[in-house]
Design an enzyme around this catalytic site. Structure first.
Site, PDB file in Angstrom:
ATOM      1  N   ASP A  26      -5.414  -5.419  74.932  1.00 49.77           N
ATOM      2  CA  ASP A  26      -4.464  -5.814  73.897  1.00 49.77           C
ATOM      3  C   ASP A  26      -3.210  -4.945  73.934  1.00 49.77           C
ATOM      4  OD1 ASP A  26      -5.993  -7.891  72.915  1.00 49.77           O
ATOM      5  OD2 ASP A  26      -6.934  -6.707  71.334  1.00 49.77           O
ATOM      6  N   GLY A  27      -3.383  -3.654  74.255  1.00 54.21           N
ATOM      7  CA  GLY A  27      -2.232  -2.759  74.303  1.00 54.21           C
ATOM      8  C   GLY A  27      -1.203  -3.188  75.332  1.00 54.21           C
ATOM      9  N   HIS A  39       2.589  -4.263  74.331  1.00 52.97           N
ATOM     10  CA  HIS A  39       3.750  -3.620  74.960  1.00 52.97           C
ATOM     11  C   HIS A  39       4.741  -4.671  75.460  1.00 52.97           C
ATOM     12  CE1 HIS A  39       5.923  -0.489  77.144  1.00 52.97           C
ATOM     13  NE2 HIS A  39       5.943  -1.295  78.187  1.00 52.97           N
ATOM     14  N   ASN A  59       1.694  -5.633  65.605  1.00 57.15           N
ATOM     15  CA  ASN A  59       0.537  -5.289  64.777  1.00 57.15           C
ATOM     16  C   ASN A  59       0.951  -4.644  63.464  1.00 57.15           C
ATOM     17  OD1 ASN A  59      -1.695  -6.269  66.105  1.00 57.15           O
ATOM     18  ND2 ASN A  59      -2.265  -4.339  67.066  1.00 57.15           N
ATOM     19  N   GLU A  60       1.557  -3.466  63.552  1.00 57.63           N
ATOM     20  CA  GLU A  60       1.874  -2.753  62.320  1.00 57.63           C
ATOM     21  C   GLU A  60       2.957  -1.701  62.518  1.00 57.63           C
ATOM     22  OE1 GLU A  60      -0.586  -0.780  64.734  1.00 57.63           O
ATOM     23  OE2 GLU A  60      -1.855  -1.956  63.382  1.00 57.63           O
ATOM     24  N   ASP A 100      -1.818   9.514  52.426  1.00 55.28           N
ATOM     25  CA  ASP A 100      -1.587   9.994  53.787  1.00 55.28           C
ATOM     26  C   ASP A 100      -0.598   9.111  54.537  1.00 55.28           C
ATOM     27  OD1 ASP A 100      -3.316  12.065  53.372  1.00 55.28           O
ATOM     28  OD2 ASP A 100      -4.991  11.185  54.481  1.00 55.28           O
ATOM     29  N   GLN A 137       2.971   2.793  69.729  1.00 49.50           N
ATOM     30  CA  GLN A 137       3.590   2.903  71.048  1.00 49.50           C
ATOM     31  C   GLN A 137       4.959   3.575  71.018  1.00 49.50           C
ATOM     32  OE1 GLN A 137       3.521  -0.821  73.175  1.00 49.50           O
ATOM     33  NE2 GLN A 137       1.294  -0.891  73.232  1.00 49.50           N
TER      34      GLN A 137
END
EC number: 2.7.1.23
Length: 307
Positions: A78-79, A83, A154-155, A184, A255
């Site tokens: 998924d990464g 990207h 994603n976020e 946090d 990322q």
């Protein structure tokens, strides 16, 4: 003489996860599919190994590939696809599909042993899936000047990074105050990201067809600070108390990081251009959830219904 119709994706690029030895073999299997359908194949020189094939397509720079392709095949996890999605944001109407060489595979949903599904997509038999992107901006409080920006599929996470203390945040939605709280950090997620960090933080799973954004506090000091889902057209602004400004970072899809400075704030809204994913025929988001989250297994110590 019969003329063959043009392929749905005339130019197809292939980008792989760097260092994966299995990618060369997958590329060798993909090239005949592309050639048979009259597709021009471009390989990303940054990540793709030499194939040693006489039919070897052009190996081009990442920038050239992103600008030229109608479809990009991501080979990795998924990464890898995230990207690429971040890189094509706002460039052009390019479709993305993924072959899973990672672990979970929420976005790269074609298994290497099922490359026949790639052939179906190349033949125009596919499900189009448009995903909302977030546009993160660091803006000056004085004159609203744009200082830095990035995107996320994603976020976007505002988080503490060099202190064990909580940070103090003020959040506004479309100019209206929402909350002042200590935590946090805060996760701002898309429906796609609702099964990532936001889910680990206690947020709901949101179907990707919904035009929505999630706000999920990270370990809030006040238990009444709960996850919230807002309309995807909202403008979310977050100010950090000046005492904590040097202790926070803004992470986009884990990322890339943006830095806040005194007198600046984070603004997050939907990017004007969604990411266009393509899936094989029969794709179902609910089947994906069942498979990836283990919802389809038998209930422990319970007789099956009808037994």
């Amino acid at each position: 003489m019969d003329e063959h119709p043009p392929p749905p994706f005339p130019t197809v690029g292939i980008i792989g996860k760097p260092g994966d030895p299995a990618i060369a073999g997958l590329v060798e299997r993909l090239l005949p599919m592309l050639e048979a359908r009259g597709c021009t194949a471009l390989l990303d020189e940054q990540s793709m190994p030499e194939t040693g094939d006489d039919r070897h397509p052009q190996r081009v720079s990442r920038e050239t590939l992103l600008d030229a392709c109608d479809l990009i095949i991501a080979i990795g996890g998924d990464g890898t696809l995230i990207h690429i999605a971040r890189a094509v944001a706002g460039r052009r109407d390019v479709a993305l599909m993924g072959i899973n060489r990672g672990r979970l595979g929420f976005l790269v949903d074609i298994a290497p042993e099922h490359l026949d599904e790639v052939a179906q997509i190349l033949d125009g038999q596919h499900v189009v899936d448009e995903r909302l992107l977030l546009h993160a901006e660091i803006r000056s409080n004085e004159d609203d000047t744009l200082l830095r920006e990035d995107v996320a599929i994603n976020e976007v996470v505002l988080h503490r990074w060099n202190t064990a203390r909580m940070i103090e945040l003020v959040t506004r939605i479309d100019g209206e105050p929402l909350s002042d709280h200590r935590s946090d950090g805060l996760i701002l997620a898309t429906p796609t990201g609702s099964t990532a960090y936001a889910m680990a933080g206690g947020g709901p799973i949101v179907h990707p067809n919904l035009h929505a954004m999630l706000l999920v506090p990270v370990c809030p000091h006040t238990l009444s600070n709960r996850p919230l889902v807002v309309d995807g057209s909202s403008r979310i602004e977050i100010d950090v108390h000046p005492r904590f400004i040097e202790h926070v970072r803004v992470s986009c899809d884990s990322q890339n990081d943006l830095t806040l400075q005194a007198g600046s704030r984070l603004v997050v809204r939907a990017h004007p251009s969604p990411v266009r994913l393509v899936h094989p025929p029969g794709y179902s988001y609910f089947n994906l959830l069942r498979a990836k989250l283990g919802w389809g297994g038998p209930l422990c110590n319970i007789e099956p219904f009808g037994a």
